[in-house]
Design a protein around this motif. Structure first.
Motif, mmCIF file in Angstrom:
data_model
loop_
_atom_site.group_PDB
_atom_site.id
_atom_site.type_symbol
_atom_site.label_atom_id
_atom_site.label_comp_id
_atom_site.label_asym_id
_atom_site.label_seq_id
_atom_site.Cartn_x
_atom_site.Cartn_y
_atom_site.Cartn_z
ATOM 1 N N VAL A 248 124.733 45.152 42.973
ATOM 2 C CA VAL A 248 123.550 44.537 43.566
ATOM 3 C C VAL A 248 122.719 43.871 42.479
ATOM 4 O O VAL A 248 122.393 44.502 41.465
ATOM 5 C CB VAL A 248 122.706 45.586 44.312
ATOM 6 C CG1 VAL A 248 121.407 44.970 44.823
ATOM 7 C CG2 VAL A 248 123.513 46.180 45.469
ATOM 8 N N VAL A 249 122.364 42.599 42.701
ATOM 9 C CA VAL A 249 121.507 41.850 41.778
ATOM 10 C C VAL A 249 120.289 41.364 42.547
ATOM 11 O O VAL A 249 120.420 40.733 43.609
ATOM 12 C CB VAL A 249 122.259 40.643 41.169
ATOM 13 C CG1 VAL A 249 121.309 39.810 40.299
ATOM 14 C CG2 VAL A 249 123.459 41.113 40.344
ATOM 15 N N VAL A 445 120.009 54.154 43.099
ATOM 16 C CA VAL A 445 121.216 53.328 43.164
ATOM 17 C C VAL A 445 121.212 52.343 41.992
ATOM 18 O O VAL A 445 120.178 51.730 41.702
ATOM 19 C CB VAL A 445 121.264 52.561 44.503
ATOM 20 C CG1 VAL A 445 122.519 51.712 44.595
ATOM 21 C CG2 VAL A 445 121.188 53.530 45.680
ATOM 22 N N PRO A 446 122.341 52.149 41.309
ATOM 23 C CA PRO A 446 122.380 51.162 40.214
ATOM 24 C C PRO A 446 122.104 49.750 40.720
ATOM 25 O O PRO A 446 122.713 49.295 41.693
ATOM 26 C CB PRO A 446 123.813 51.295 39.675
ATOM 27 C CG PRO A 446 124.263 52.652 40.094
ATOM 28 C CD PRO A 446 123.606 52.912 41.420
ATOM 29 N N VAL A 447 121.187 49.059 40.058
ATOM 30 C CA VAL A 447 120.791 47.704 40.434
ATOM 31 C C VAL A 447 120.471 46.926 39.166
ATOM 32 O O VAL A 447 119.842 47.464 38.254
ATOM 33 C CB VAL A 447 119.526 47.719 41.329
ATOM 34 C CG1 VAL A 447 119.079 46.295 41.646
ATOM 35 C CG2 VAL A 447 119.765 48.488 42.610
ATOM 36 N N SER A 473 117.807 51.177 38.153
ATOM 37 C CA SER A 473 117.870 49.746 37.834
ATOM 38 C C SER A 473 117.713 49.468 36.355
ATOM 39 O O SER A 473 117.159 50.266 35.594
ATOM 40 C CB SER A 473 116.780 48.993 38.611
ATOM 41 O OG SER A 473 115.492 49.412 38.209
ATOM 42 N N ARG A 474 118.199 48.294 35.954
ATOM 43 C CA ARG A 474 117.914 47.704 34.653
ATOM 44 C C ARG A 474 117.245 46.352 34.916
ATOM 45 O O ARG A 474 117.635 45.629 35.836
ATOM 46 C CB ARG A 474 119.190 47.487 33.836
ATOM 47 C CG ARG A 474 119.890 48.779 33.449
ATOM 48 C CD ARG A 474 119.123 49.532 32.377
ATOM 49 N NE ARG A 474 119.827 50.736 31.957
ATOM 50 C CZ ARG A 474 119.702 51.932 32.520
ATOM 51 N NH1 ARG A 474 118.888 52.080 33.554
ATOM 52 N NH2 ARG A 474 120.384 52.960 32.076
ATOM 53 N N LEU A 475 116.255 46.026 34.080
ATOM 54 C CA LEU A 475 115.496 44.784 34.268
ATOM 55 C C LEU A 475 115.700 43.871 33.071
ATOM 56 O O LEU A 475 115.437 44.266 31.924
ATOM 57 C CB LEU A 475 114.011 45.102 34.431
ATOM 58 C CG LEU A 475 113.058 43.895 34.531
ATOM 59 C CD1 LEU A 475 113.404 43.016 35.717
ATOM 60 C CD2 LEU A 475 111.609 44.372 34.615
ATOM 61 N N ARG A 514 120.192 49.134 28.573
ATOM 62 C CA ARG A 514 118.741 49.338 28.699
ATOM 63 C C ARG A 514 118.119 48.030 29.150
ATOM 64 O O ARG A 514 118.802 46.994 29.216
ATOM 65 C CB ARG A 514 118.143 49.784 27.356
ATOM 66 C CG ARG A 514 118.344 48.765 26.230
ATOM 67 C CD ARG A 514 117.884 49.301 24.889
ATOM 68 N NE ARG A 514 118.661 50.455 24.496
ATOM 69 C CZ ARG A 514 119.834 50.393 23.861
ATOM 70 N NH1 ARG A 514 120.366 49.216 23.580
ATOM 71 N NH2 ARG A 514 120.475 51.482 23.525
ATOM 72 N N ASP A 515 116.843 48.058 29.474
ATOM 73 C CA ASP A 515 116.145 46.825 29.821
ATOM 74 C C ASP A 515 116.249 45.830 28.673
ATOM 75 O O ASP A 515 116.304 46.216 27.495
ATOM 76 C CB ASP A 515 114.683 47.110 30.127
ATOM 77 C CG ASP A 515 114.494 47.910 31.404
ATOM 78 O OD1 ASP A 515 115.471 48.075 32.150
ATOM 79 O OD2 ASP A 515 113.364 48.378 31.641
ATOM 80 N N ALA A 516 116.294 44.552 29.016
ATOM 81 C CA ALA A 516 116.494 43.523 27.998
ATOM 82 C C ALA A 516 115.537 42.362 28.222
ATOM 83 O O ALA A 516 114.951 42.210 29.296
ATOM 84 C CB ALA A 516 117.946 43.030 28.030
ATOM 85 N N VAL A 517 115.416 41.522 27.190
ATOM 86 C CA VAL A 517 114.537 40.355 27.238
ATOM 87 C C VAL A 517 115.341 39.118 26.874
ATOM 88 O O VAL A 517 116.130 39.125 25.915
ATOM 89 C CB VAL A 517 113.344 40.515 26.275
ATOM 90 C CG1 VAL A 517 112.532 39.221 26.194
ATOM 91 C CG2 VAL A 517 112.459 41.681 26.708
ATOM 92 N N CYS A 518 115.173 38.066 27.640
ATOM 93 C CA CYS A 518 115.713 36.750 27.312
ATOM 94 C C CYS A 518 114.537 35.818 27.026
ATOM 95 O O CYS A 518 113.398 36.088 27.414
ATOM 96 C CB CYS A 518 116.540 36.186 28.474
ATOM 97 S SG CYS A 518 118.055 37.113 28.862
ATOM 98 N N SER A 519 114.810 34.728 26.345
ATOM 99 C CA SER A 519 113.750 33.763 26.041
ATOM 100 C C SER A 519 114.294 32.357 26.218
ATOM 101 O O SER A 519 115.502 32.150 26.364
ATOM 102 C CB SER A 519 113.225 33.962 24.614
ATOM 103 O OG SER A 519 114.261 33.778 23.673
ATOM 104 N N GLU A 520 113.359 31.400 26.188
ATOM 105 C CA GLU A 520 113.745 30.003 26.343
ATOM 106 C C GLU A 520 112.719 29.122 25.657
ATOM 107 O O GLU A 520 111.512 29.346 25.807
ATOM 108 C CB GLU A 520 113.840 29.639 27.823
ATOM 109 C CG GLU A 520 114.279 28.208 28.073
ATOM 110 C CD GLU A 520 114.560 27.951 29.535
ATOM 111 O OE1 GLU A 520 114.103 26.919 30.046
ATOM 112 O OE2 GLU A 520 115.232 28.796 30.156
#
Length: 524
Positions: A248-249, A445-447, A473-475, A514-520
């Motif tokens: 699930v996403v 539930v894993p999400v 969940s992971r964000l 673990r939770d992660a961060v993306c950038s742009e």
């Protein structure tokens, strides 16, 4: 609802989002999951789950463009029968329509992936074509399923016959508020003819419909990709059917503790921040748009336009833009943070600025489309059905004064949008009450969740609340952008980091540790 051309319905974003009741302490996640699973067994009788599916071509006639595109892509379409009221499956039934694109690589097929793009109230059948184009590796591994939610598109639709699609802004004073309250009451009264189905338009019942389809397809589990309102639908499904969920996403998650008619009241700071970002962009292009050479100057221009519309309607081509309508137009700043979206919005503001000065003001093509939509009848019942879903999910206050007090309390802090995002909706006068209490989302539930810090539609605080409610969940957070939805370029520019995380999970089953961060790096 997304995009500037969706915001004629996009002001219906101001009728779109949800409540004010905070949840208390959650019980242990495992206990919630077990109880939800037990309830799920009773929610779908065998006579619905075991029904056969008669697949057929998707095009319904010569004018059905979307059906034709599905046929060209070799998709299949079908209808399933579901109870109007899943709690009383012996009663009336309705039809729910869906489409299917079979996995492009049958040898590596994993199962089915349902896609919901948001809304609420957005037909999804043809949008699986966008998913296949955006994520071919995902489309290789899954049968893509697009379901028109109940009462939407081809799924037993209804139409309240609204003369306009949105209540709009309460304006600067009591008189304007009373005018919108009267409009909201009138719109609600027009839906009374459908009072037999209104309580059953809930997200909870749509989630149950999804599970009927899953079973009818013969699938032990389903995978799911939902964005915007689609995340709320996904979270409710997880709560009702935790054992039936595979991968699930959730893209740009709503706050499940607040979802309902009044969620727009949480948007003020995020929309203000995006408006200021756009103002800085426009100030650097003052030679082109003439809106102000500094961010403060551009914001002052917006306030001048707002004051002018409050004094008397602005003449924009054949249209009149008053204080009820103007904030809905300005809300279009939330359509996207790229140069094209910001430039299109700046061009519209330039027209409004000319009208505010009393000059001749011809609308841009986009502004003409938006203004026409805002003054036209609700096409096909889109806004009324969207509102019905929200009213069925959570009860709104029946006291208009609670809204007026809230607007007054926030006028100084939210001068441009507070009277829009905090205004009442037809749900305050709705002819029926919700059939069930709001779904309280608490499970492990894993999400995989993805979203942007500057999201003006699903604000980041709400995403964090959803992350806490979904203990498994992971964000993955995209920082430094002002976008509503972030995956796949479906409704916003692509980000390679976000796309990689989603597709790694859907295709290979690898969840971030673990939770992660993306950038742009955004072009300035």
């Amino acid at each position: 609802m997304r995009g500037r051309r969706a915001v004629a319905a996009g002001a219906a974003m101001a009728a779109m989002l949800a409540g004010t009741v905070a949840a208390g302490a959650a019980p242990a996640a495992g206990a919630v999951r077990e109880a939800a699973g037990d309830r799920a067994e009773r929610d779908g009788p065998d006579r619905f789950r075991g029904q056969g599916i008669d697949w057929h071509r998707c095009r319904t006639g010569p004018d059905d463009v979307e059906g034709g595109l599905l046929d060209e892509a070799k998709a299949q379409c079908a209808e399933v029968t579901v109870p109007l009221d899943h709690r009383h499956p012996e009663g009336r039934t309705i039809k729910v329509a869906m489409s299917r694109l079979k996995a492009a690589d049958p040898a590596r097929r994993r199962g089915v992936l349902f896609y919901n793009p948001g809304g609420p109230g957005v037909p999804a059948m043809s949008l699986i074509l966008q998913v296949r184009k955006a994520a071919p590796e995902v489309a290789a591994r899954y049968d893509l399923i697009g379901m028109d939610p109940r009462f939407v598109g081809r799924s037993t639709p209804f139409d309240c016959g609204w003369p306009v699609p949105a209540v709009g802004s309460a304006g600067p004073d009591r008189r304007g508020f009373e005018r919108t309250a009267a409009l909201a009451k009138d719109l609600a009264s027009r839906c009374a003819v459908h009072r037999d189905v209104l309580p059953h338009a809930s997200t909870r019942n749509t989630a149950r419909d999804m599970d009927v389809i899953r079973a009818a397809l013969g699938e032990p589990k389903l995978s799911y990709l939902g964005s915007s309102y689609g995340t709320q639908l996904g979270m409710v499904y997880l709560q009702l059917f935790p054992r039936r969920a595979d991968r699930v996403v959730l893209d740009s998650a709503m706050n499940p503790d607040l979802f309902g008619p009044d969620l727009t009241r949480t948007q003020g700071p995020a929309v203000a921040a995006m408006t200021e970002d756009w103002a800085a962009w426009a100030a650097r292009r003052h030679d082109r748009y003439r809106l102000g050479s500094t961010p403060a100057g551009v914001m002052a221009t917006l306030r001048r336009i707002d004051r002018a519309a409050a004094r008397s309607p602005l003449k924009v081509g054949r249209h009149r833009v008053d204080s009820r309508v103007l904030p809905m137009i300005l809300f279009n700043v939330t359509a996207g943070d790229g140069p094209e979206a910001y430039g299109s919005f700046a061009a519209d503001v330039r027209v409004l600025n000319a009208a505010a000065r009393g000059a001749e003001a011809a609308p841009t093509p986009v502004l003409e489309e938006v203004l026409t939509g805002l003054s036209s009848p609700d096409a096909g019942g889109t806004a009324s059905v969207q509102t019905a879903i929200l009213c069925a999910d959570r009860a709104a206050s029946r006291d208009p004064e609670t809204y007026y007090r809230d607007i007054r309390a926030h006028r100084a802090a939210e001068p441009l949008f507070g009277a829009l995002t905090r205004n009442l909706t037809p749900c305050s006068f709705w002819p029926t009450a919700p059939a069930e209490p709001p779904t309280r989302v608490r499970n492990d539930v894993p999400v995989l969740m993805v979203g942007a810090t500057g999201d003006p539609g699903a604000v980041h605080a709400g995403q964090r609340a959803a992350h806490r409610a979904l203990a498994g969940s992971r964000l993955v957070t995209l920082r430094g952008v002002f976008r509503h939805t972030v995956y796949g370029g479906l409704f916003a520019p692509r980000n390679a980091c976000v796309d990689a995380a989603v597709e790694r999970y859907l295709v290979r089953g690898v969840m971030p540790a673990r939770d992660a961060v993306c950038s742009e790096a955004r072009p300035r």
